[in-house]
Scaffold this active site. Structure first.
Site, mmCIF file in Angstrom:
data_model
loop_
_atom_site.group_PDB
_atom_site.id
_atom_site.type_symbol
_atom_site.label_atom_id
_atom_site.label_comp_id
_atom_site.label_asym_id
_atom_site.label_seq_id
_atom_site.Cartn_x
_atom_site.Cartn_y
_atom_site.Cartn_z
ATOM 1 N N HIS A 133 8.020 -2.415 -14.544
ATOM 2 C CA HIS A 133 9.062 -2.805 -13.593
ATOM 3 C C HIS A 133 10.446 -2.336 -14.019
ATOM 4 O O HIS A 133 11.442 -2.783 -13.458
ATOM 5 C CB HIS A 133 9.110 -4.329 -13.438
ATOM 6 C CG HIS A 133 7.971 -4.909 -12.670
ATOM 7 N ND1 HIS A 133 6.708 -5.040 -13.194
ATOM 8 C CD2 HIS A 133 7.897 -5.386 -11.402
ATOM 9 C CE1 HIS A 133 5.914 -5.588 -12.294
ATOM 10 N NE2 HIS A 133 6.607 -5.810 -11.195
ATOM 11 N N ALA A 146 0.876 -1.177 0.000
ATOM 12 C CA ALA A 146 0.000 0.000 0.000
ATOM 13 C C ALA A 146 0.911 1.224 0.000
ATOM 14 O O ALA A 146 1.131 1.860 1.034
ATOM 15 C CB ALA A 146 -0.922 -0.014 1.213
ATOM 16 N N GLU A 147 1.455 1.546 -1.176
ATOM 17 C CA GLU A 147 2.516 2.542 -1.278
ATOM 18 C C GLU A 147 2.131 3.897 -0.697
ATOM 19 O O GLU A 147 2.880 4.504 0.079
ATOM 20 C CB GLU A 147 2.939 2.699 -2.744
ATOM 21 C CG GLU A 147 3.720 1.512 -3.305
ATOM 22 C CD GLU A 147 2.843 0.368 -3.757
ATOM 23 O OE1 GLU A 147 3.391 -0.643 -4.217
ATOM 24 O OE2 GLU A 147 1.599 0.489 -3.650
ATOM 25 N N GLN A 149 11.259 -0.782 -3.171
ATOM 26 C CA GLN A 149 11.814 -1.627 -4.227
ATOM 27 C C GLN A 149 11.554 -1.034 -5.608
ATOM 28 O O GLN A 149 12.420 -0.373 -6.168
ATOM 29 C CB GLN A 149 11.284 -3.063 -4.132
ATOM 30 C CG GLN A 149 11.820 -3.803 -2.907
ATOM 31 C CD GLN A 149 11.933 -5.291 -3.137
ATOM 32 O OE1 GLN A 149 12.201 -5.749 -4.230
ATOM 33 N NE2 GLN A 149 11.737 -6.064 -2.078
ATOM 34 N N ASP A 165 8.734 2.212 -10.152
ATOM 35 C CA ASP A 165 7.504 2.355 -10.932
ATOM 36 C C ASP A 165 6.268 2.461 -10.040
ATOM 37 O O ASP A 165 5.378 3.280 -10.273
ATOM 38 C CB ASP A 165 7.324 1.164 -11.868
ATOM 39 C CG ASP A 165 8.600 0.784 -12.587
ATOM 40 O OD1 ASP A 165 9.549 0.354 -11.892
ATOM 41 O OD2 ASP A 165 8.653 0.913 -13.820
ATOM 42 N N PHE A 166 6.200 1.638 -9.015
ATOM 43 C CA PHE A 166 5.016 1.595 -8.172
ATOM 44 C C PHE A 166 5.006 2.682 -7.113
ATOM 45 O O PHE A 166 3.987 2.905 -6.449
ATOM 46 C CB PHE A 166 4.864 0.213 -7.533
ATOM 47 C CG PHE A 166 4.645 -0.873 -8.549
ATOM 48 C CD1 PHE A 166 3.676 -0.725 -9.530
ATOM 49 C CD2 PHE A 166 5.417 -2.013 -8.555
ATOM 50 C CE1 PHE A 166 3.473 -1.709 -10.485
ATOM 51 C CE2 PHE A 166 5.223 -3.001 -9.507
ATOM 52 C CZ PHE A 166 4.243 -2.848 -10.479
#
Length: 278
Positions: free
Chosen positions: A129, A59-60, A82, A85-86
Site C-alpha cells: 500500500h 476488479a482492476e 486509489q 500498488d494494485f
C-alpha cells in the site's frame, strides 16, 4: 486566486471538466463514498448523478478495460484506482491496449482516459500500500505520467489530462492532499511536459517532483540563509520530462541534485542524472 487544499483543487478540476463536457465521467473505488477519496470526489454524485459518478467492483484489470472501451466510444473517463500498488493488476490493459492504441491504428482512434492513482506511505500501511512506482509507468511509450506538487498544478494538470486525447496517469502523493495553495479560477490548464522553475539561483540545480518538491522548498529556504542560491525545478510531469529547462539550469550552476520518492535503481532521478552527465 483562492487558497485551497490540493484535494479541493482536484475536486474543482473534476467539476469544471464535467460542467464543460457531458462525456466526462468519474468512477472508481470509493468515488461516491462519504470520504470521497481523500475529499477529492465529495459532492460529485449529488451534482452530476450516479450515471456519471459511480463506484466499481474491485476488479482492476476488468474495469480498466471497461474504461478503455468507453474511451473508444466517445467517453472521457476519469478512473480512480486509489492504490497505485494494485493498479499493477491492470498493466496489460494499460500497456498493451491504452498506451498503444493510437499508434497501432495509425492515429485513427485514441484512448482519452485519465487514471488517478495514490502513492506514498501513510497510516502504518504495509508494502502493498505504500510503493512509489512512477518509474515503471514512465517507461511505457504512449503514456503520459503527471505528478503535481501544488494545488494549482493539481487542478491545471488534471484538466489537461482529462482533455488530452491519449491516456494519462495522474499520480497523487497522499501527503499532498491536505496542503494548501493558491488556485486560479475557471478552466485553468497546465501543459503536460512543461516543468516549472520555482526559484532561481546560481549555485545548485535541484530537480524534484510531487511531495519532494515540498521538501525541496524547505531546503532552498535554509540554503538561502547560508548564502547558497538554488534553481529549483518542479518537473510536474515525469513522462515527458522537460529536459530543456534542466539542461539550461545545469549549464548555469554546474551542480545537480535530484529528489525522488522512488527506489534509487532505475529511478526518474537516476535517469536525469545519467542524461545530465552525457
Amino acid at each position: 486566486m483562492r487558497n485551497k487544499k490540493y484535494s479541493e483543487a482536484i475536486n474543482e478540476a473534476l467539476v469544471t471538466a464535467m460542467d464543460a463536457d457531458s462525456s466526462v465521467i468519474c468512477y472508481g473505488l470509493g468515488v461516491p463514498d462519504p470520504k470521497g477519496v481523500f475529499g477529492t470526489t465529495l459532492g460529485l454524485k449529488e451534482k452530476f448523478g450516479e450515471d456519471r459518478i459511480f463506484d466499481i467492483p474491485t476488479a482492476e484489470n476488468a474495469m480498466t478495460g471497461v474504461g478503455i472501451g468507453a474511451s473508444l466510444n466517445g467517453i472521457r473517463p476519469v478512473m480512480v484506482h486509489q492504490r497505485l500498488d494494485f493498479f499493477l493488476l491492470a498493466m496489460d490493459q494499460l500497456v498493451n491496449n491504452a498506451a498503444k492504441w493510437y499508434y497501432m491504428f495509425g492515429g485513427q482512434n485514441s484512448v482519452p482516459i485519465t487514471i488517478r492513482l495514490v502513492l506514498g506511505r501513510g497510516w502504518g500501511q504495509g508494502p502493498t500500500h505504500s510503493q512509489n512506482l512512477q518509474a515503471i509507468f514512465s517507461h511505457i511509450p504512449g503514456l503520459k505520467v503527471v505528478m503535481p506538487s501544488t494545488s494549482a498544478d493539481a487542478k491545471g494538470l488534471l484538466l489537461s489530462s482529462i482533455f488530452d486525447d491519449n491516456p494519462v496517469l495522474f499520480l497523487e502523493h497522499r501527503w499532498l492532499h491536505d496542503l494548501k495553495g493558491d488556485v486560479p479560477n475557471g478552466d485553468y490548464r497546465v501543459p503536460i511536459g512543461k516543468a516549472q522553475l520555482l526559484s532561481e539561483g546560481k549555485d545548485i540545480t535541484i530537480v524534484s517532483f510531487s511531495y519532494m518538491t515540498i521538501e525541496a522548498l524547505h531546503a532552498v529556504e535554509i540554503l538561502n540563509k547560508k548564502g547558497i542560491s538554488c534553481d529549483l525545478i518542479d518537473l510536474r510531469s515525469v513522462s515527458p520530462i522537460d529536459y530543456d529547462l534542466i539542461y539550461n539550469s545545469i549549464k548555469k550552476t554546474g551542480l545537480l541534485i535530484t529528489l525522488d520518492t522512488g527506489v534509487g535503481t532505475n529511478s526518474i532521478a537516476s535517469e536525469i542524472i545519467a542524461k545530465a552527465t552525457i
